[in-house]
Design a protein around this motif. Structure first.
Motif, PDB file in Angstrom:
ATOM      1  N   ILE A 100     -41.826  -9.624  33.414  1.00  9.86           N
ATOM      2  CA  ILE A 100     -42.170 -10.809  32.627  1.00  9.86           C
ATOM      3  C   ILE A 100     -41.862 -10.502  31.171  1.00  9.86           C
ATOM      4  O   ILE A 100     -42.417  -9.564  30.590  1.00  9.86           O
ATOM      5  N   VAL A 101     -40.971 -11.284  30.573  1.00 10.08           N
ATOM      6  CA  VAL A 101     -40.583 -11.089  29.179  1.00 10.08           C
ATOM      7  C   VAL A 101     -41.167 -12.226  28.348  1.00 10.08           C
ATOM      8  O   VAL A 101     -40.953 -13.400  28.653  1.00 10.08           O
ATOM      9  N   LEU A 102     -41.916 -11.871  27.317  1.00 13.07           N
ATOM     10  CA  LEU A 102     -42.587 -12.846  26.464  1.00 13.07           C
ATOM     11  C   LEU A 102     -42.022 -12.793  25.054  1.00 13.07           C
ATOM     12  O   LEU A 102     -41.775 -11.713  24.518  1.00 13.07           O
ATOM     13  N   LYS A 103     -41.806 -13.962  24.447  1.00 12.81           N
ATOM     14  CA  LYS A 103     -41.298 -13.987  23.074  1.00 12.81           C
ATOM     15  C   LYS A 103     -42.315 -13.442  22.096  1.00 12.81           C
ATOM     16  O   LYS A 103     -41.964 -12.743  21.148  1.00 12.81           O
ATOM     17  N   LYS A 104     -43.582 -13.756  22.334  1.00  8.44           N
ATOM     18  CA  LYS A 104     -44.632 -13.343  21.419  1.00  8.44           C
ATOM     19  C   LYS A 104     -45.962 -13.314  22.154  1.00  8.44           C
ATOM     20  O   LYS A 104     -46.265 -14.216  22.937  1.00  8.44           O
ATOM     21  N   ILE A 105     -46.758 -12.282  21.908  1.00  4.42           N
ATOM     22  CA  ILE A 105     -48.065 -12.174  22.551  1.00  4.42           C
ATOM     23  C   ILE A 105     -48.944 -11.270  21.684  1.00  4.42           C
ATOM     24  O   ILE A 105     -48.437 -10.378  20.991  1.00  4.42           O
ATOM     25  N   ASN A 106     -50.237 -11.513  21.729  1.00  6.66           N
ATOM     26  CA  ASN A 106     -51.128 -10.660  20.933  1.00  6.66           C
ATOM     27  C   ASN A 106     -51.190  -9.242  21.479  1.00  6.66           C
ATOM     28  O   ASN A 106     -51.143  -8.263  20.742  1.00  6.66           O
ATOM     29  N   SER A 107     -51.299  -9.112  22.814  1.00  6.53           N
ATOM     30  CA  SER A 107     -51.373  -7.796  23.438  1.00  6.53           C
ATOM     31  C   SER A 107     -50.847  -7.884  24.864  1.00  6.53           C
ATOM     32  O   SER A 107     -51.326  -8.702  25.654  1.00  6.53           O
ATOM     33  N   THR A 108     -49.879  -7.040  25.197  1.00  8.79           N
ATOM     34  CA  THR A 108     -49.351  -7.057  26.569  1.00  8.79           C
ATOM     35  C   THR A 108     -50.408  -6.576  27.563  1.00  8.79           C
ATOM     36  O   THR A 108     -50.441  -7.045  28.700  1.00  8.79           O
ATOM     37  N   ASN A 109     -51.278  -5.657  27.155  1.00  9.44           N
ATOM     38  CA  ASN A 109     -52.343  -5.215  28.060  1.00  9.44           C
ATOM     39  C   ASN A 109     -53.312  -6.348  28.372  1.00  9.44           C
ATOM     40  O   ASN A 109     -53.744  -6.512  29.521  1.00  9.44           O
ATOM     41  N   GLN A 110     -53.666  -7.132  27.357  1.00 12.76           N
ATOM     42  CA  GLN A 110     -54.566  -8.259  27.584  1.00 12.76           C
ATOM     43  C   GLN A 110     -53.932  -9.282  28.514  1.00 12.76           C
ATOM     44  O   GLN A 110     -54.573  -9.810  29.418  1.00 12.76           O
ATOM     45  N   TYR A 111     -52.651  -9.548  28.302  1.00 16.89           N
ATOM     46  CA  TYR A 111     -51.932 -10.486  29.165  1.00 16.89           C
ATOM     47  C   TYR A 111     -51.845  -9.954  30.588  1.00 16.89           C
ATOM     48  O   TYR A 111     -51.968 -10.703  31.564  1.00 16.89           O
ATOM     49  N   ALA A 112     -51.644  -8.656  30.717  1.00 12.72           N
ATOM     50  CA  ALA A 112     -51.466  -8.042  32.041  1.00 12.72           C
ATOM     51  C   ALA A 112     -52.722  -8.129  32.900  1.00 12.72           C
ATOM     52  O   ALA A 112     -52.640  -8.090  34.135  1.00 12.72           O
ATOM     53  N   LYS A 113     -53.881  -8.253  32.272  1.00 13.04           N
ATOM     54  CA  LYS A 113     -55.137  -8.233  33.030  1.00 13.04           C
ATOM     55  C   LYS A 113     -55.264  -9.385  34.007  1.00 13.04           C
ATOM     56  O   LYS A 113     -55.993  -9.291  35.004  1.00 13.04           O
ATOM     57  N   LYS A 114     -54.551 -10.478  33.767  1.00 16.19           N
ATOM     58  CA  LYS A 114     -54.625 -11.610  34.689  1.00 16.19           C
ATOM     59  C   LYS A 114     -53.956 -11.292  36.037  1.00 16.19           C
ATOM     60  O   LYS A 114     -54.146 -12.001  37.012  1.00 16.19           O
ATOM     61  N   TYR A 115     -53.182 -10.193  36.064  1.00 21.05           N
ATOM     62  CA  TYR A 115     -52.480  -9.826  37.297  1.00 21.05           C
ATOM     63  C   TYR A 115     -53.130  -8.653  38.030  1.00 21.05           C
ATOM     64  O   TYR A 115     -52.567  -8.130  38.992  1.00 21.05           O
ATOM     65  N   ILE A 116     -54.325  -8.244  37.590  1.00 21.79           N
ATOM     66  CA  ILE A 116     -54.978  -7.093  38.206  1.00 21.79           C
ATOM     67  C   ILE A 116     -55.185  -7.281  39.699  1.00 21.79           C
ATOM     68  O   ILE A 116     -54.996  -6.360  40.499  1.00 21.79           O
ATOM     69  N   TYR A 117     -55.580  -8.475  40.097  1.00 26.27           N
ATOM     70  CA  TYR A 117     -55.868  -8.707  41.518  1.00 26.27           C
ATOM     71  C   TYR A 117     -54.772  -9.507  42.211  1.00 26.27           C
ATOM     72  O   TYR A 117     -54.987 -10.108  43.253  1.00 26.27           O
ATOM     73  N   ASN A 118     -53.585  -9.518  41.607  1.00 27.43           N
ATOM     74  CA  ASN A 118     -52.440 -10.184  42.220  1.00 27.43           C
ATOM     75  C   ASN A 118     -51.818  -9.255  43.261  1.00 27.43           C
ATOM     76  O   ASN A 118     -51.345  -8.172  42.948  1.00 27.43           O
ATOM     77  N   ASN A 119     -51.837  -9.660  44.489  1.00 29.02           N
ATOM     78  CA  ASN A 119     -51.326  -8.815  45.579  1.00 29.02           C
ATOM     79  C   ASN A 119     -49.872  -9.106  45.936  1.00 29.02           C
ATOM     80  O   ASN A 119     -49.324  -8.516  46.864  1.00 29.02           O
TER      81      ASN A 119
END
Length: 256
Positions: free
Chosen positions: A11-30
């Protein structure tokens, strides 16, 4: 360009505050076992101990890797992923940029990349834990590549500043991802000692007299880094005694 060991969802984002924060939504994505969140403009990156990671737009690598361990990992062994990614970045940079240069690349405990006593990279690892085992791991990486302006208090530099070479962000990004997967595969095959040995052999200030500030006692000590334990504690020898520290308990001060 080498093929990745495990396929990833990028996933490529033009702008984000934190990639780790964004990544947390996928923790339980199987759906995917490996995901990478990459941006050229991270505005509020977080480093160790919630310190901000300052980065200029389109000049550095800022990304997060989300994956689920294929080998059961107990919470007491959380530190091993830190070693895996530190080794992977160290091996990538050593191979790509240090072959014809006198500058040595080091891993500063627990997870900074150091060249010429300057920080050029850092890692933030966050884990989702179930029943005392690690369910999902988020590895955030910040690497200074082209940036030239740094505040003195950061004690930072970049690959361009140090090596003055033409760099390709896309290629470097791919090499680090591949190296991380390869190093993780080594861990699953050869075990923890294989990973620890490389990390310890490239540990910044190992076997050199240094000054350390101990937060708990509010004192400075003179000592020598000897190794790390099998739970990630730093072992420092001072006055012929061994002391053990976790990463929030001590601060390095270089003796010049």
């Amino acid at each position: 360009m080498k093929k990745l060991i495990w396929p990833i969802n990028l996933i490529v984002l033009k702008k984000i505050n934190s990639t780790n924060q964004y990544a947390k939504k996928y923790i339980y994505n199987n759906k995917y076992n490996w995901m990478v969140i990459w941006t050229m403009n991270q505005t509020k990156g977080i480093g160790m101990d919630k310190n901000l990671w300052h980065t200029e737009e389109r000049k550095n690598l800022t990304f997060s890797i989300v994956f689920k361990p294929i080998k059961t990992l107990h919470v007491k062994k959380i530190y091993i992923i830190n070693l895996v990614i530190s080794n992977a970045i160290h091996k990538t940079l050593s191979k790509c940029y240090n072959q014809n240069n006198k500058e040595r690349i080091w891993i500063k405990w627990p997870n900074d990349i150091i060249i010429n006593n300057k920080k050029i990279g850092g890692i933030l690892i966050e884990n989702s834990i179930l029943s005392k085992t690690i369910h999902t791991i988020i590895v955030g990486v910040g690497l200074n590549v082209f940036q030239k302006q740094f505040k003195k208090k950061w004690n930072a530099s970049s690959l361009k500043e140090i090596f003055n070479l033409n760099l390709d962000l896309d290629l470097l990004f791919h090499k680090i991802i591949y190296s991380f997967q390869k190093e993780y595969l080594f861990f699953t095959i050869y075990g923890e000692k294989f990973i620890r040995d490389y990390y310890i052999n490239h540990l910044y200030l190992k076997d050199k007299t240094s000054i350390f500030y101990i937060y708990k006692t509010n004192h400075y000590i003179s000592g020598t880094i000897r190794t790390i334990t099998d739970q990630g504690f730093l072992v420092i020898e001072s006055n012929k005694k061994l002391y053990f520290f976790y990463h929030k308990e001590i601060e390095f001060l270089i003796l010049k």
